[in-house]
Design a protein around this motif. Structure first.
Motif: not given
Length: 440
Positions: A57-58, A69, A121, A125-127, A129-130
């Motif tokens: 994820v990161f 995080w 990720y 992408g950022w989705w 993490i969201a």
């Protein structure tokens, strides 16, 4: 219970106990099953936050920053839990315990299993993490709603010379849930290649969590929805009251109650999640090996809990809590030395840590329930527990890893020491202002 006197309520309580003969062991079964499912879900995420999410994820961050995080995501559920307590207590008051538990446990189970479906990720992408953050909040809200009142009911219905032992029983589920999660992840890490584990193997514990939650749901509903238990809840006034009323009537108790179990709740993550992150980031110790050490430590913790419950009925809960807080403070000073002393030091750290944790945790939650009289015991215990877990455990992995990275392992020890000091001070104040319930 409007319009009835205290004597009427006490007589109703005695009549319910005499007519239905519900034994504490019956209640204990539901409590242990429920706590095991809840803590399994949370520790599956906590373990993955160290050995999975930084890479999946990161990946755009270095391992340390990615882990930090991930620990922010860990904290999200603990921040959401008090809100979940408020929302689900309102649902309980309007629609009953059956509806509340069903919604809460299905939300907990579906949030957890959905985490196992979150893409990497690189794929989303950022989705990614969201989605993980949103599901973590869902876990926290759901856990706030899983409070079923069985733990305080267990302490109330137990005979006076066994209350310490039965107050310990709910905490067994926490350690059992941790050990099952640790063993399952250890098996996957040690039998799969690193690529396979990060690709698909890590998902299985999240799927298992849903099955465990379904079993826990039906086991608990089978207990709390029987006429015998409904009568006991009502006779002991273990019914939800509004949070506003609880704070107005028992605000001082709520404030002090947050700090009573703070040391043991902080200790929980300081002997499980934090050392896993330190070892994974800064040593050559295999994560699977350490997870098995933690499972062995959990066994020591269970034995310590059983001893604590037995001893509490002989010397009293206050002494257990004070001795336990002093032991946590002493452990905080020597823990950095042990954690930096190689494989043998790590084993000693975990075993001693779980020994002290089990001894103190066994009576912590029972101490919270005992602070409230019957009028607000249900809501007060649930809300104080949620806040104490948030302040004690929610930020512990993040703060400990951050402090130890900046200033060394001794800083993490001082963080734990601060929790022990807060607990000792709160226990001293509780004794002075005599917050023990006046109605038994």
């Amino acid at each position: 219970m409007t319009g009835t006197t205290y004597e009427d309520r006490q007589q109703s309580r005695r009549d319910a106990e005499d007519d239905h003969h519900v034994s504490p062991s019956d209640i204990a079964v539901g409590v242990v099953i429920g706590r095991t499912s809840e803590f399994f879900d949370f520790f599956v995420f906590a373990i993955a936050s160290v050995i999975v999410f930084p890479a999946r994820v990161f990946p755009f961050l270095d391992p340390l920053t990615g882990t930090l995080w991930s620990f922010v995501l860990v904290a999200l559920a603990f921040v959401a839990r008090p809100l979940g307590t408020v929302l689900f207590t309102s649902l309980d008051r309007r629609h009953g315990r059956f509806v509340k538990l069903t919604v809460a446990l299905f939300l907990l189970g579906t949030s957890t299993v959905a985490m196992g479906l979150v893409p990497s990720y690189e794929a989303a992408g950022w989705w990614a993490i969201a989605m993980l953050a949103l599901l973590r909040i869902g876990q926290g809200l759901a856990l706030g709603g899983t409070w079923d009142g069985l733990a305080p009911l267990l302490a109330i219905t137990a005979s006076e010379n066994r209350r310490g032992f039965y107050a310990m029983v709910p905490q067994l589920g926490a350690v059992v849930g941790l050990s099952v999660a640790a063993v399952l992840f250890a098996y996957l890490v040690m039998t799969l290649s690193a690529a396979d584990f990060l690709d698909w193997g890590w998902r299985y514990p999240f799927f298992v969590a849903f099955a465990i939650n379904v079993v826990a749901l039906f086991a608990r509903l089978r207990i709390v929805e029987t006429p015998e238990f409904k009568n006991l809840f009502e006779a002991n006034e273990l019914t939800p009251t509004s949070l506003r009323k609880t704070i107005v009537q028992d605000g001082r108790t709520v404030l002090l109650g947050i700090f009573v179990p703070l040391a043991s709740f902080a200790m929980f993550h300081m002997v499980t999640v934090f050392p896993l992150s330190w070892i994974f980031l800064y040593t050559d110790e295999a994560p699977g090996s350490f997870l098995l050490i933690e499972a062995a430590g959990a066994g020591v913790g269970i034995l310590a809990m059983l001893f604590s419950g037995w001893l509490s009925d002989r010397i009293g809960r206050p002494k257990i809590l004070v001795w336990g807080a002093w032991a946590i403070g002493a452990f905080a000073l020597v823990a950095p030395v042990l954690l930096s002393a190689g494989h043998a030091g790590v084993i000693i750290y975990v075993l001693i840590g779980f020994l002290i944790l089990g001894f103190n945790l066994a009576q912590s939650s029972g101490a919270v329930a005992s602070l409230f009289d019957q009028r607000n015991r249900y809501t007060g215990s649930a809300f104080v527990s949620a806040l104490s877990w948030m302040f004690g455990a929610g930020f512990a992995p993040l703060c400990a890893l951050l402090l130890s990275t900046w200033f060394g392992l001794y800083a993490a020890g001082l963080y734990l020491l601060s929790g022990a000091i807060c607990t000792l001070l709160s226990l001293a104040v509780v004794r002075q202002v005599s917050l023990r319930p006046k109605q038994e």
